[in-house]
Structures are given as structure tokens and as C-alpha cells.
Design a protein around this motif. Structure first.
Motif, PDB file in Angstrom:
ATOM      1  N   GLU A   1       4.894   6.842   1.690  1.00  0.00           N
ATOM      2  CA  GLU A   1       5.215   5.734   2.604  1.00  0.00           C
ATOM      3  C   GLU A   1       4.486   4.471   2.160  1.00  0.00           C
ATOM      4  N   ILE A   2       5.293   3.432   1.968  1.00  0.00           N
ATOM      5  CA  ILE A   2       4.758   2.115   1.628  1.00  0.00           C
ATOM      6  C   ILE A   2       4.489   1.376   2.929  1.00  0.00           C
ATOM      7  N   CYS A   3       3.331   0.738   3.025  1.00  0.00           N
ATOM      8  CA  CYS A   3       3.087  -0.211   4.106  1.00  0.00           C
ATOM      9  C   CYS A   3       2.887  -1.564   3.442  1.00  0.00           C
TER      10      CYS A   3
ATOM     11  N   GLN B   1       5.697  -6.786   8.801  1.00  0.00           N
ATOM     12  CA  GLN B   1       5.302  -5.508   8.208  1.00  0.00           C
ATOM     13  C   GLN B   1       6.531  -4.645   7.958  1.00  0.00           C
TER      14      GLN B   1
ATOM     15  N   ASN C   1       1.902   5.448   7.063  1.00  0.00           N
ATOM     16  CA  ASN C   1       1.050   4.333   6.650  1.00  0.00           C
ATOM     17  C   ASN C   1       1.359   3.119   7.517  1.00  0.00           C
ATOM     18  N   ARG C   2       0.330   2.487   8.070  1.00  0.00           N
ATOM     19  CA  ARG C   2       0.552   1.305   8.907  1.00  0.00           C
ATOM     20  C   ARG C   2      -0.677   0.411   8.889  1.00  0.00           C
ATOM     21  N   THR C   3      -0.458  -0.859   9.244  1.00  0.00           N
ATOM     22  CA  THR C   3      -1.553  -1.823   9.308  1.00  0.00           C
ATOM     23  C   THR C   3      -2.296  -1.662  10.632  1.00  0.00           C
TER      24      THR C   3
ATOM     25  N   TYR D   1       2.474  -5.552   4.223  1.00  0.00           N
ATOM     26  CA  TYR D   1       2.253  -6.593   5.224  1.00  0.00           C
ATOM     27  C   TYR D   1       2.292  -7.959   4.551  1.00  0.00           C
TER      28      TYR D   1
ATOM     29  N   GLN E   1      -4.801  -0.930   5.890  1.00  0.00           N
ATOM     30  CA  GLN E   1      -3.713   0.034   6.008  1.00  0.00           C
ATOM     31  C   GLN E   1      -4.296   1.440   6.173  1.00  0.00           C
TER      32      GLN E   1
ATOM     33  N   ARG F   1       7.369  -0.731   6.802  1.00  0.00           N
ATOM     34  CA  ARG F   1       6.900   0.621   6.486  1.00  0.00           C
ATOM     35  C   ARG F   1       8.101   1.346   5.891  1.00  0.00           C
TER      36      ARG F   1
ATOM     37  N   ASN G   1      -4.255   6.603  -0.287  1.00  0.00           N
ATOM     38  CA  ASN G   1      -3.673   5.291  -0.028  1.00  0.00           C
ATOM     39  C   ASN G   1      -4.234   4.294  -1.026  1.00  0.00           C
TER      40      ASN G   1
ATOM     41  N   ALA H   1       1.087   5.227   0.355  1.00  0.00           N
ATOM     42  CA  ALA H   1       0.401   6.431   0.838  1.00  0.00           C
ATOM     43  C   ALA H   1       1.113   7.667   0.322  1.00  0.00           C
TER      44      ALA H   1
ATOM     45  N   GLN I   1       0.843  -1.198   0.000  1.00  0.00           N
ATOM     46  CA  GLN I   1       0.000   0.000   0.000  1.00  0.00           C
ATOM     47  C   GLN I   1       0.878   1.248   0.000  1.00  0.00           C
TER      48      GLN I   1
END
Lengths: 196, 196
Positions: A75-77, A86, B39-41, A79, B27, A88, A39, A29, A27
Motif C-alpha cells: 500500500e502506497i500512502c 492523500q 498505510n496512512r498519514t 501525501y 506515515q 492510499r 515502510n 508499505a 511511502q
């Protein structure tokens, strides 16, 4: 933990989750043109050459391009659903479209184009993403010659990571990787264990 | 497509992906204090009562709280790995911590606390998330009395959706849902089919 250890952690995660089609989905953002967050899911297209820069293909007509032109930070998240890890990944994004003035970048864009499946490539011939759909019926199959070079709408994004936060939900460990650039323009990474 | 049809699509997706533990993981993007994206889960904790508001539990000591206090706008990106559906849910977030002045909100926070597993609740007793880890060894097991009410660090977030973008990668359909509020403060939704 040595330099760019996060990249090795990421390569390990990619390997241990490789049996899942969605393991390359992450994901991304960005900050929207009105200052609010955006996002969406994008596909990891590998690292750029021998760097730790992350490659993403996208359509130049999508909103994220407009957003990244105003604020190049993203910012990539990511998972990993099987290994419970995870990443980030925070950094700046370079937009490489057909109008880019640097021959080396245009070459990278072309390389990324031909590395995509023919099916992926033909998506760039579809109507403008996000605009109202004018046809109730499914689009006719679009045929694209395999030798055709990058379509105008095809855009390569290169995210250069500045900071990486790694969380392992199985071991309950968390690491923060931070980069700095020396006077000689050499990039180095430090790592710190932080509370999960 | 009638009002809040996106909620039904989301409930269907939750049902068809319910066999996957990670189907409730989404996310959450916010704007960082320096204006760059975060960005976070996070975990979906259900809808608030009979509304379309999304509940998330979090630790009040995490960076997202500081960020949401400065910019309450957020966007959830939720990809369902089995049904190939993506929901992008944009809205404003209400932060409900123990200092909230509204009794009804404090009650909702308490309800969300007791709806969590004992294991989830005990995480709020752990050292400050994101700060350097001072103990090389694993933390000793923290025991929490099941009747103990919300710990100070426990925070309920309520995201009130304004816009939802739905993408189905199997049918290749995409819908954009937009809300508006009438003079009588009634919220309604419109839907438009857009190009994927």
C-alpha cells in the motif's frame, strides 16, 4: 465520477504540486518477512504505458524485494503537502529484475533504466544497501557509461492498484475507489463518497 | 553515537523543518486484517513524558484500531522534506481508549485530548470515518464545550520503538539503531552505520 477518476485526481495533484521536488515521493508499505509491517519512501516513476499501474525503481538488494516475493501486496500512502491531498493506493506488485523470462517486461525495465538520470543509475553500483558500511570515507565517484544497459541490481516494480482511498483535507472530502474484474478480464472501477 | 541518539536526530529534524506545517505528518504502516499492508498519514503528537515513545491521536472507529488489535506491530516512515532526512521507526503500539483499565493510561489519554485544538477534538463527533457518506451537504459546524473530556471515539496510540533506520539524503549517511532489553528490564540502543 467515471472510471479511473482517481488517476485524473492523481495527475491533477502531481501538476498542482509539481513545484515541490518531493511531490513525487511516496511511502510504500509492505509486510516484512517476520509478518510485521515495513515502510519506506520511494519515488513515483510514472504510469506504465496507458494503464493505471504505478512504476517504481528499486535496488534488487533491498529488503523490500525479499518481502514482496513472500507477500506481493503493498500500500502506497502519498501525501501532497501543498494541495493537502492523500492517496492510499493498495495493490499487487510485480517484480521485474534482469532474470525475468518475459521479453516485454525486460524491455520495460530497460526503458525505465534509461529514463533515469545517470546519477540515479550509478547508485546501483554502490555497496549493498542496508549492510554495514565498511568505509568510513565517502565512496569515490563512480562513473557509468551513459550507454550501459541495466545493472544487475536494477529492478523495476509495477504496482497494479486494486483500491484507492482519496482524501482532500481542504474540501474535507473522501472517496473510495474499488476495482473489479469482469468475466471477460476487463477491469472496472466504482467510486463511493465516504466520511473523512 | 550514544544511547537514543536517534531521538536527538529526530528532535533536530523537527526543529529544522518546523516552518513547514506538514513536518509533523508521518506515515504509519500496519498489517491489515487480511494480512496485507495498510498505510496512512498520521500526526506526531510528541514523545510520551521522558521516554522515546511516540504519541498519535486517532479515532477508535478507524480501521487501524482493528488492525493493531490483531497485530500490534507498526512502522512509521517520516520524511522531512526540507532537510531530506528519513526516519523509519519500527515498534509496538499500545491502544489507549476510554475502556482502558489503567488509571495512568486514562490520564495520559485525557492529557492528549486537552493538548489537542478544539477543532481537532470536534472531529471525533463526526460520522463514522470510512463509512458511506449519507449527506451530500457539508456537515453543520459541531460545537464542543472546551471543558468536555475525551469523547468515546478518541483514542491515544503509543508506539514504543524497537528499531530506527535513519537516512540523510544530503550527507548520504544511513544509521541503524537497534534496541535490546537487559535482564533488569533496562532498554539500551546500539547504532551501526550502514550503506545508504
Amino acid at each position: 465520477m467515471g472510471s479511473v477518476a482517481w488517476k485524473q485526481l492523481l495527475l491533477n495533484a502531481l501538476e498542482s504540486n509539481a513545484h515541490l521536488k518531493h511531490s513525487s515521493f511516496m511511502q510504500l508499505a509492505t509486510v516484512g518477512t517476520n509478518g510485521t509491517p515495513s515502510n519506506r519512501t520511494v519515488v513515483f516513476r510514472g504510469f506504465q504505458d496507458n494503464t493505471d499501474n504505478i512504476q517504481i525503481n528499486t535496488d534488487a538488494r533491498t529488503r523490500k524485494i525479499e518481502e514482496l516475493k513472500l507477500c506481493s501486496s503493498a500500500e502506497i500512502c502519498w501525501y501532497f503537502t501543498d494541495s493537502w491531498e492523500q492517496f492510499r493506493i493498495n495493490g499487487n506488485v510485480d517484480i521485474i529484475d534482469g532474470s525475468n523470462a518475459e521479453p516485454l517486461k525486460l524491455q520495460q525495465r530497460e526503458h525505465s533504466w534509461f529514463a533515469s538520470s545517470l546519477r540515479s543509475r550509478s547508485q546501483y553500483l554502490c555497496p549493498n544497501p542496508g549492510l554495514p558500511c565498511l568505509h568510513e570515507q565517502a565512496q569515490p565517484d563512480i562513473s557509468l557509461d551513459p550507454s550501459t544497459g541495466p545493472i544487475d541490481a536494477f529492478c523495476l516494480l509495477i504496482l497494479e492498484p486494486h483500491q484507492v482511498d482519496y482524501l482532500n483535507l481542504k474540501s474535507n472530502q473522501r472517496l473510495t475507489f474499488k476495482s473489479s474484474v469482469s468475466a471477460a478480464a476487463e477491469k472496472s472501477w466504482t467510486v463511493e463518497r465516504v466520511n473523512p
